[in-house]
Design an enzyme around this catalytic site. Structure first.
Site, PDB file in Angstrom:
ATOM      1  N   HIS A  32      -6.845  -2.935   9.936  1.00 29.23           N
ATOM      2  CA  HIS A  32      -8.016  -3.751   9.597  1.00 29.23           C
ATOM      3  C   HIS A  32      -8.826  -3.988  10.864  1.00 29.23           C
ATOM      4  O   HIS A  32      -9.328  -5.083  11.095  1.00 29.23           O
ATOM      5  CB  HIS A  32      -7.585  -5.077   8.976  1.00 29.23           C
ATOM      6  CG  HIS A  32      -6.867  -4.936   7.676  1.00 29.23           C
ATOM      7  ND1 HIS A  32      -6.064  -5.917   7.160  1.00 29.23           N
ATOM      8  CD2 HIS A  32      -6.818  -3.912   6.774  1.00 29.23           C
ATOM      9  CE1 HIS A  32      -5.555  -5.528   5.997  1.00 29.23           C
ATOM     10  NE2 HIS A  32      -5.992  -4.306   5.751  1.00 29.23           N
ATOM     11  N   GLU A  90       0.809  -1.213   0.000  1.00 31.50           N
ATOM     12  CA  GLU A  90       0.000   0.000   0.000  1.00 31.50           C
ATOM     13  C   GLU A  90       0.849   1.274   0.000  1.00 31.50           C
ATOM     14  O   GLU A  90       0.354   2.349   0.327  1.00 31.50           O
ATOM     15  CB  GLU A  90      -0.930   0.012   1.223  1.00 31.50           C
ATOM     16  CG  GLU A  90      -1.893  -1.155   1.294  1.00 31.50           C
ATOM     17  CD  GLU A  90      -2.926  -1.179   0.181  1.00 31.50           C
ATOM     18  OE1 GLU A  90      -2.798  -0.388  -0.776  1.00 31.50           O
ATOM     19  OE2 GLU A  90      -3.854  -1.994   0.268  1.00 31.50           O
ATOM     20  N   TYR A 111      -6.137  20.445  23.483  1.00 36.21           N
ATOM     21  CA  TYR A 111      -6.215  19.269  24.349  1.00 36.21           C
ATOM     22  C   TYR A 111      -4.843  18.632  24.527  1.00 36.21           C
ATOM     23  O   TYR A 111      -4.032  18.595  23.603  1.00 36.21           O
ATOM     24  CB  TYR A 111      -7.182  18.249  23.729  1.00 36.21           C
ATOM     25  CG  TYR A 111      -7.282  16.953  24.500  1.00 36.21           C
ATOM     26  CD1 TYR A 111      -8.001  16.874  25.682  1.00 36.21           C
ATOM     27  CD2 TYR A 111      -6.628  15.807  24.039  1.00 36.21           C
ATOM     28  CE1 TYR A 111      -8.094  15.688  26.394  1.00 36.21           C
ATOM     29  CE2 TYR A 111      -6.715  14.621  24.754  1.00 36.21           C
ATOM     30  CZ  TYR A 111      -7.449  14.561  25.923  1.00 36.21           C
ATOM     31  OH  TYR A 111      -7.521  13.392  26.607  1.00 36.21           O
ATOM     32  N   HIS A 147      -2.445   2.325   8.771  1.00 29.02           N
ATOM     33  CA  HIS A 147      -3.552   1.620   8.114  1.00 29.02           C
ATOM     34  C   HIS A 147      -3.859   0.365   8.915  1.00 29.02           C
ATOM     35  O   HIS A 147      -2.966  -0.434   9.194  1.00 29.02           O
ATOM     36  CB  HIS A 147      -3.159   1.255   6.677  1.00 29.02           C
ATOM     37  CG  HIS A 147      -4.116   0.326   5.997  1.00 29.02           C
ATOM     38  ND1 HIS A 147      -5.484   0.475   6.069  1.00 29.02           N
ATOM     39  CD2 HIS A 147      -3.895  -0.782   5.230  1.00 29.02           C
ATOM     40  CE1 HIS A 147      -6.064  -0.492   5.360  1.00 29.02           C
ATOM     41  NE2 HIS A 147      -5.118  -1.268   4.861  1.00 29.02           N
ATOM     42  N   HIS A 197     -12.524  -2.777   3.185  1.00 21.96           N
ATOM     43  CA  HIS A 197     -11.080  -2.905   3.370  1.00 21.96           C
ATOM     44  C   HIS A 197     -10.647  -2.596   4.800  1.00 21.96           C
ATOM     45  O   HIS A 197     -10.151  -3.476   5.490  1.00 21.96           O
ATOM     46  CB  HIS A 197     -10.366  -1.986   2.364  1.00 21.96           C
ATOM     47  CG  HIS A 197      -8.888  -2.168   2.306  1.00 21.96           C
ATOM     48  ND1 HIS A 197      -8.149  -1.855   1.182  1.00 21.96           N
ATOM     49  CD2 HIS A 197      -7.990  -2.589   3.222  1.00 21.96           C
ATOM     50  CE1 HIS A 197      -6.866  -2.115   1.417  1.00 21.96           C
ATOM     51  NE2 HIS A 197      -6.742  -2.555   2.655  1.00 21.96           N
ATOM     52  N   TYR A 217     -18.321  12.240  20.882  1.00 24.65           N
ATOM     53  CA  TYR A 217     -17.452  13.381  20.578  1.00 24.65           C
ATOM     54  C   TYR A 217     -16.033  12.980  20.201  1.00 24.65           C
ATOM     55  O   TYR A 217     -15.310  13.744  19.554  1.00 24.65           O
ATOM     56  CB  TYR A 217     -17.432  14.370  21.744  1.00 24.65           C
ATOM     57  CG  TYR A 217     -16.603  13.957  22.934  1.00 24.65           C
ATOM     58  CD1 TYR A 217     -15.254  14.290  23.018  1.00 24.65           C
ATOM     59  CD2 TYR A 217     -17.162  13.220  23.975  1.00 24.65           C
ATOM     60  CE1 TYR A 217     -14.481  13.917  24.100  1.00 24.65           C
ATOM     61  CE2 TYR A 217     -16.405  12.831  25.065  1.00 24.65           C
ATOM     62  CZ  TYR A 217     -15.066  13.178  25.126  1.00 24.65           C
ATOM     63  OH  TYR A 217     -14.312  12.799  26.195  1.00 24.65           O
TER      64      TYR A 217
END
Length: 218
Positions: free
Chosen positions: A97, A76, A210, A95, A157, A116
């Site tokens: 899964h 990828e 934050y 990335h 995916h 939120y």
């Protein structure tokens, strides 16, 4: 060895993906960009995270040409390059899964503001259309769909999360998986009540300050 610190981060956060239940085996991938050297550290293709060592992490240039490393980079690589090209604020890509985010992706649902903490992405998590993994079509779909968000679901995916550093991208992936689970469970039980748009605008503004400020070096 080029980008030794970045390579170690790829190893460490790959193991954290497994520990957090965000992927299995060699699924998903991670990368980080060193803009000063215009080089990218990315995990090798098809090797389980538990087996990856810093020297196994692949170094490529901004065009995806291998600079250092004996293995092929993640299949990828294309969407990692596309995201770095599209957004100058991105310096890390994760990335996954992860089960609930991928469930929504397989249903072709975006993730709205059911909680939120979707603010780790923005006011929602958009959905990229399906394209075969490892293709230029998927790279375009990811880069086109993410817009200004910090996460995007990939139809049938998984999830892609981005950040200014690998820790931030990992945190996005982890929090969005939590919100995806809430949303799926709420849909199973009834009709979720979403956070109002004006409240999400306030949340996103508060997110800007934050956490802990960056401390000066000693």
């Amino acid at each position: 060895m080029k980008l030794a610190a970045e390579r170690q981060q790829i190893v460490d956060y790959g193991l954290r993906l497994l520990q957090a239940g965000l992927t299995t085996g060699s699924g998903g991938n991670l990368s980080c960009l060193c803009r000063e050297q215009e080089l990218i550290a990315i995990g090798p293709s098809g090797i389980a995270y538990t087996d990856v060592r810093p020297e196994d992490v692949v170094i490529v240039d901004r065009q995806g040409r291998r600079v250092e490393g004996r293995y092929q980079p993640s299949s990828e690589l294309g969407f990692h390059l596309a995201l770095y090209d599209r957004r100058p604020d991105i310096a890390a890509v994760v990335h996954t899964h992860s089960v609930y985010a991928t469930t929504l992706a397989c249903l072709h649902w975006e993730l709205p503001a059911v909680h939120y903490l979707v603010g780790y992405s923005g006011d929602r998590v958009p959905l990229a259309p399906y394209a075969t993994f490892g293709t230029a079509e998927l790279a375009r779909a990811v880069a086109d769909s993410i817009g200004g968000y910090n996460a995007v679901l990939l139809a049938n995916h998984g999830l892609v999360a981005v950040g200014t550093q690998l820790e931030r991208a990992f945190n996005v992936a982890e929090e969005i998986e939590f919100v995806a689970r809430l949303y799926y469970q709420c849909r199973c039980a009834g009709t979720p009540v979403l956070v109002a748009e004006d409240e999400m605008a306030r949340v996103l503004e508060r997110f800007k300050s934050y956490g802990q400020p960056t401390l000066p070096s000693a």
